[in-house]
Structures are given as structure tokens and as C-alpha cells.
Write a protein that holds these residues in place. Structure first.
Motif: not given
Length: 251
Positions: A167-178, A194-202
Motif C-alpha cells: 500500500l505504501a509503495f503504491g501510493f508512493g509511486i502515484m506521488c511520483v506519477a503526479y 496504473v502501476v501505483g493503483i495495481l500495488f494499492v489493489a494488491a
């Protein structure tokens, strides 16, 4: 490994009732407006169509969707009430120096869910505060990345730490994407989203695997741990219900 330090008491049930009331009060205060008060910044129709008629149909459709989401939210209020109660209990334990909660994985899940609620409640305020269109979502992602990281550090079990780390990694990736989208074409969001969302969903899937392993090993977790597990399942069901209502809504 774990002892029964946190027995479910009447005080816990009363706290849950109170926090569920808070969640319901918030939902009622944000009840969808009447269909006739819904406006659109822009509205496109096909040639030969009556704009007013088509706009009225769009208002009704949008209003029905808002009402569905509202009723789904009311049904899910006890889940978020449990998360709020867990957070209040954690704060109380810290203030009274009675440590031992949160301690088990399910306890920390309640904190994660409450963090998600806080970010959702703060989103409109952030929208009025930040000029950047994606600013509120960026701030929301930063907050959740930090909260999930803190929870992952607090969890002692390595397997659960990895699950929450997703979850933490997924939101971190989304921060980079923004950040990337801010310096690039805003109409073409980077694939990192999409990568961040996939990690959050995992994260829920990882939690399910951890729960299955814990059940197989018969770890002696307390009742509040299992309330956290059920609450996470309730949050997943809430999001799936909203998705299903939007996906299979009648025209």
C-alpha cells in the motif's frame, strides 16, 4: 507469540456506536442534492436533440448514481465507525500510557482505514486550498504513503509488513506519477499511475493471504485484530459495490 491483551468490552461497543454515529452524521451532512440543482460546466448533445431534455436525463442519471453511492455509504458506516473507534482507542492508550494497542496486524489495519477516511474528508478542503488541479490528489497520495509507511514500520510480523508495504509503495509511486504529470502533458497521465493503483489493489490481496496463513497457524490474535480484518473486507466490499453500481447501472 500474541497474548489476549485486548478483550472486547461494552466500552468498546459503546465507542463503536458513537463513532458509527459520527460517520453517519458526516454522510447525512453530505447527502446528494436534488436532481434539479445539479449543473454541468459543459454539456454536449447530438445534432437535432433537445438540449434541455437531454440535460434533464443526464441530471436524473447522475442523481440516481449519487443516491446509490449514498445508500452504499450508509450501509458501510459501521465499518468506518470501527476504524474511527480503533483510532480513538489508540490515541487514548498512548495518552494514558497503556500500550498494547495498536499492536497486532488487525489493529493497524483500523489505523490505515481511518487514515483513508481522514484523507477523503480533507479532500474538498485541499481542493479549495491548492491551485494545481491534481494538487488535492497529490497531497492525498503523500498522506496515505506516509501513513501506510508508518503503519508498516509499526507492524511486527514480517509478512504483514510486506502486505502493508504494498500500500505504501503504491501510493508512493502515484506521488511520483503526479510529479511527472505536473511537468508533462496533463492530458496524458503517465503509466506509473496504473502501476501505483495495481500495488494499492494488491494490498487487500496480500492481507487476505496473511490472514489465511494466520488461520492455518492458529495464531492467538485478539478480537480487535479480527475486527480490523473484517473492517478491511468491508472497505473492499464498499468500493466494489460503488464500482458495480456505476458499471451495471440502468440507462
Amino acid at each position: 507469540m500474541h497474548t489476549q491483551h485486548n478483550r472486547l468490552t461494552i466500552a468498546h461497543l459503546l465507542l463503536w456506536t458513537a463513532t458509527t454515529g459520527v460517520a453517519l452524521a458526516y454522510l447525512v451532512a453530505h447527502k446528494p442534492p436534488p436532481a434539479e440543482s445539479i449543473g454541468f460546466a459543459s454539456f454536449l448533445t447530438q445534432p437535432g436533440q433537445d438540449v434541455e431534455v437531454e440535460m434533464a436525463k443526464a441530471r436524473q442519471k447522475f442523481h440516481r448514481q449519487l443516491q446509490k453511492n449514498y445508500r452504499i455509504g450508509l450501509a458501510a458506516a459501521p465499518v468506518y465507525g470501527a476504524a474511527l473507534a480503533g483510532t480513538v482507542l489508540a490515541i487514548w492508550r498512548v495518552l494514558t500510557l497503556r500500550f498494547g494497542f495498536p499492536k497486532q496486524p488487525g489493529h493497524w489495519l483500523l489505523i490505515v482505514i481511518a487514515s483513508l477516511m481522514l484523507a477523503h474528508v480533507a479532500h474538498p478542503w485541499l481542493r479549495s486550498l491548492l491551485n494545481w488541479a491534481d494538487g488535492p490528489d497529490f497531497a492525498w497520495s503523500i498522506f496515505m504513503a506516509l501513513a501506510a509507511t508508518a503503519v508498516a514500520i509499526g507492524v511486527r510480523e514480517p509478512m504483514w509488513r510486506c502486505a502493508i508495504g504494498l500500500l505504501a509503495f503504491g501510493f508512493g509511486i502515484m506521488c511520483v506519477a503526479y510529479v511527472i504529470s505536473f511537468y508533462s502533458n496533463p492530458f496524458e497521465p503517465p503509466g506509473l499511475f496504473v502501476v501505483g493503483i495495481l500495488f494499492v489493489a494488491a494490498f487487500p490481496l496480500g492481507s487476505l493471504i496473511c490472514t489465511a496463513v494466520d488461520l492455518a497457524e492458529r495464531k492467538p490474535y485478539d478480537a480487535l485484530h479480527w475486527i480490523g480484518i473484517v473492517s478491511l473486507a468491508g472497505v473492499v466490499m464498499h468500493f466494489l459495490a460503488i464500482w458495480g453500481a456505476a458499471r451495471y447501472s440502468t440507462q
